[in-house]
Write a protein that holds these residues in place. Structure first.
Motif, PDB file in Angstrom:
ATOM      1  N   ASP A 159       0.832  -1.210   0.000  1.00 16.90           N
ATOM      2  CA  ASP A 159       0.000   0.000   0.000  1.00 16.90           C
ATOM      3  C   ASP A 159       0.865   1.258   0.000  1.00 16.90           C
ATOM      4  O   ASP A 159       0.671   2.161  -0.823  1.00 16.90           O
ATOM      5  CB  ASP A 159      -0.929   0.033   1.213  1.00 16.90           C
ATOM      6  CG  ASP A 159      -2.093  -0.921   1.078  1.00 16.90           C
ATOM      7  OD1 ASP A 159      -2.466  -1.276  -0.053  1.00 16.90           O
ATOM      8  OD2 ASP A 159      -2.634  -1.304   2.114  1.00 16.90           O
ATOM      9  N   ASP A 160       1.812   1.322   0.914  1.00 20.08           N
ATOM     10  CA  ASP A 160       2.678   2.506   1.005  1.00 20.08           C
ATOM     11  C   ASP A 160       3.503   2.691  -0.260  1.00 20.08           C
ATOM     12  O   ASP A 160       3.658   3.806  -0.764  1.00 20.08           O
ATOM     13  CB  ASP A 160       3.596   2.409   2.222  1.00 20.08           C
ATOM     14  CG  ASP A 160       2.850   2.519   3.528  1.00 20.08           C
ATOM     15  OD1 ASP A 160       1.708   3.023   3.526  1.00 20.08           O
ATOM     16  OD2 ASP A 160       3.403   2.084   4.557  1.00 20.08           O
ATOM     17  N   LEU A 177       1.068   3.757  -3.209  1.00 24.65           N
ATOM     18  CA  LEU A 177       0.554   5.120  -2.996  1.00 24.65           C
ATOM     19  C   LEU A 177       1.653   6.163  -3.171  1.00 24.65           C
ATOM     20  O   LEU A 177       1.429   7.230  -3.738  1.00 24.65           O
ATOM     21  CB  LEU A 177      -0.090   5.243  -1.619  1.00 24.65           C
ATOM     22  CG  LEU A 177      -1.443   4.556  -1.489  1.00 24.65           C
ATOM     23  CD1 LEU A 177      -1.904   4.570  -0.032  1.00 24.65           C
ATOM     24  CD2 LEU A 177      -2.475   5.224  -2.386  1.00 24.65           C
ATOM     25  N   SER A 178       2.860   5.856  -2.695  1.00 21.88           N
ATOM     26  CA  SER A 178       3.955   6.822  -2.846  1.00 21.88           C
ATOM     27  C   SER A 178       4.321   7.012  -4.318  1.00 21.88           C
ATOM     28  O   SER A 178       4.740   8.095  -4.722  1.00 21.88           O
ATOM     29  CB  SER A 178       5.177   6.396  -2.036  1.00 21.88           C
ATOM     30  OG  SER A 178       5.765   5.228  -2.579  1.00 21.88           O
ATOM     31  N   GLU A 225       1.601   9.544  -5.460  1.00 22.05           N
ATOM     32  CA  GLU A 225       1.172  10.612  -4.541  1.00 22.05           C
ATOM     33  C   GLU A 225       1.078  11.981  -5.199  1.00 22.05           C
ATOM     34  O   GLU A 225       0.234  12.786  -4.812  1.00 22.05           O
ATOM     35  CB  GLU A 225       2.063  10.651  -3.308  1.00 22.05           C
ATOM     36  CG  GLU A 225       3.492  11.016  -3.568  1.00 22.05           C
ATOM     37  CD  GLU A 225       4.368  10.860  -2.333  1.00 22.05           C
ATOM     38  OE1 GLU A 225       5.557  11.156  -2.437  1.00 22.05           O
ATOM     39  OE2 GLU A 225       3.870  10.449  -1.284  1.00 22.05           O
ATOM     40  N   ASP A 226       1.865  12.248  -6.207  1.00 22.85           N
ATOM     41  CA  ASP A 226       1.784  13.551  -6.873  1.00 22.85           C
ATOM     42  C   ASP A 226       0.529  13.687  -7.743  1.00 22.85           C
ATOM     43  O   ASP A 226       0.167  14.789  -8.128  1.00 22.85           O
ATOM     44  CB  ASP A 226       3.017  13.789  -7.741  1.00 22.85           C
ATOM     45  CG  ASP A 226       4.274  13.973  -6.912  1.00 22.85           C
ATOM     46  OD1 ASP A 226       4.164  14.307  -5.714  1.00 22.85           O
ATOM     47  OD2 ASP A 226       5.369  13.768  -7.453  1.00 22.85           O
ATOM     48  N   TRP A 227      -0.119  12.571  -8.055  1.00 22.46           N
ATOM     49  CA  TRP A 227      -1.300  12.595  -8.913  1.00 22.46           C
ATOM     50  C   TRP A 227      -2.597  12.569  -8.119  1.00 22.46           C
ATOM     51  O   TRP A 227      -3.672  12.780  -8.677  1.00 22.46           O
ATOM     52  CB  TRP A 227      -1.309  11.401  -9.849  1.00 22.46           C
ATOM     53  CG  TRP A 227      -0.176  11.369 -10.828  1.00 22.46           C
ATOM     54  CD1 TRP A 227       0.722  12.356 -11.094  1.00 22.46           C
ATOM     55  CD2 TRP A 227       0.173  10.286 -11.666  1.00 22.46           C
ATOM     56  NE1 TRP A 227       1.614  11.951 -12.042  1.00 22.46           N
ATOM     57  CE2 TRP A 227       1.306  10.681 -12.413  1.00 22.46           C
ATOM     58  CE3 TRP A 227      -0.348   9.015 -11.852  1.00 22.46           C
ATOM     59  CZ2 TRP A 227       1.906   9.847 -13.347  1.00 22.46           C
ATOM     60  CZ3 TRP A 227       0.259   8.191 -12.778  1.00 22.46           C
ATOM     61  CH2 TRP A 227       1.365   8.605 -13.513  1.00 22.46           C
ATOM     62  N   LEU A 228      -2.527  12.278  -6.831  1.00 26.53           N
ATOM     63  CA  LEU A 228      -3.743  12.131  -6.033  1.00 26.53           C
ATOM     64  C   LEU A 228      -4.350  13.487  -5.701  1.00 26.53           C
ATOM     65  O   LEU A 228      -3.652  14.393  -5.242  1.00 26.53           O
ATOM     66  CB  LEU A 228      -3.441  11.384  -4.732  1.00 26.53           C
ATOM     67  CG  LEU A 228      -2.967   9.938  -4.870  1.00 26.53           C
ATOM     68  CD1 LEU A 228      -2.581   9.378  -3.504  1.00 26.53           C
ATOM     69  CD2 LEU A 228      -4.045   9.091  -5.506  1.00 26.53           C
ATOM     70  N   THR A 269      -8.631  12.937  -1.895  1.00 23.07           N
ATOM     71  CA  THR A 269      -8.264  11.517  -1.832  1.00 23.07           C
ATOM     72  C   THR A 269      -7.208  11.294  -0.765  1.00 23.07           C
ATOM     73  O   THR A 269      -7.287  10.341   0.017  1.00 23.07           O
ATOM     74  CB  THR A 269      -7.764  11.022  -3.203  1.00 23.07           C
ATOM     75  OG1 THR A 269      -8.785  11.238  -4.176  1.00 23.07           O
ATOM     76  CG2 THR A 269      -7.391   9.555  -3.160  1.00 23.07           C
ATOM     77  N   VAL A 270      -6.230  12.165  -0.703  1.00 23.36           N
ATOM     78  CA  VAL A 270      -5.181  12.068   0.319  1.00 23.36           C
ATOM     79  C   VAL A 270      -5.804  12.167   1.709  1.00 23.36           C
ATOM     80  O   VAL A 270      -5.480  11.381   2.611  1.00 23.36           O
ATOM     81  CB  VAL A 270      -4.109  13.162   0.117  1.00 23.36           C
ATOM     82  CG1 VAL A 270      -3.115  13.181   1.270  1.00 23.36           C
ATOM     83  CG2 VAL A 270      -3.392  12.956  -1.209  1.00 23.36           C
ATOM     84  N   LEU A 278      -7.604   8.885   2.492  1.00 25.81           N
ATOM     85  CA  LEU A 278      -6.649   7.811   2.778  1.00 25.81           C
ATOM     86  C   LEU A 278      -6.040   7.969   4.174  1.00 25.81           C
ATOM     87  O   LEU A 278      -5.866   6.982   4.898  1.00 25.81           O
ATOM     88  CB  LEU A 278      -5.549   7.782   1.712  1.00 25.81           C
ATOM     89  CG  LEU A 278      -5.988   7.316   0.325  1.00 25.81           C
ATOM     90  CD1 LEU A 278      -4.867   7.557  -0.684  1.00 25.81           C
ATOM     91  CD2 LEU A 278      -6.398   5.858   0.339  1.00 25.81           C
ATOM     92  N   GLU A 279      -5.730   9.199   4.549  1.00 22.45           N
ATOM     93  CA  GLU A 279      -5.196   9.448   5.896  1.00 22.45           C
ATOM     94  C   GLU A 279      -6.229   9.101   6.963  1.00 22.45           C
ATOM     95  O   GLU A 279      -5.895   8.523   7.993  1.00 22.45           O
ATOM     96  CB  GLU A 279      -4.739  10.901   6.018  1.00 22.45           C
ATOM     97  CG  GLU A 279      -3.492  11.191   5.216  1.00 22.45           C
ATOM     98  CD  GLU A 279      -3.153  12.669   5.125  1.00 22.45           C
ATOM     99  OE1 GLU A 279      -4.006  13.524   5.482  1.00 22.45           O
ATOM    100  OE2 GLU A 279      -2.037  12.973   4.679  1.00 22.45           O
TER     101      GLU A 279
END
Length: 71
Positions: A25-26, A29-30, A33-36, A40-41, A44-45
């Motif tokens: 997952d990490d 997602l990493s 991450e620039d496209w999210l 959404t971020v 997810l948090e």
């Protein structure tokens, strides 16, 4: 939990790129991450705080139907 069909060469490349100290997952997602979008971020948090992560084996134990699909 889900299964995403991917070509064997793609899976092998991802396995080589993923650091041993990161879970899938990490790692995934990493990579994106620039496209999210910010919302959404935020979601997810929130999920990370509210829900614990589980391995696929743990999910299979909790959901026998998934186990049958993989058999």
């Amino acid at each position: 939990m889900s299964s995403i069909p991917a070509h064997r060469s793609t899976i092998q490349l991802l396995q080589q790129l993923k650091p041993a100290n990161k879970n899938w997952d990490d790692f995934l997602l990493s990579a994106f991450e620039d496209w999210l979008p910010p919302e959404t971020v935020t979601e997810l948090e929130r999920r990370e705080r509210a829900e614990s992560s589980r391995t696929f084996r743990e999910v299979e134990r909790a959901h026998p139907k998934i186990r049958r699909l993989r058999a």
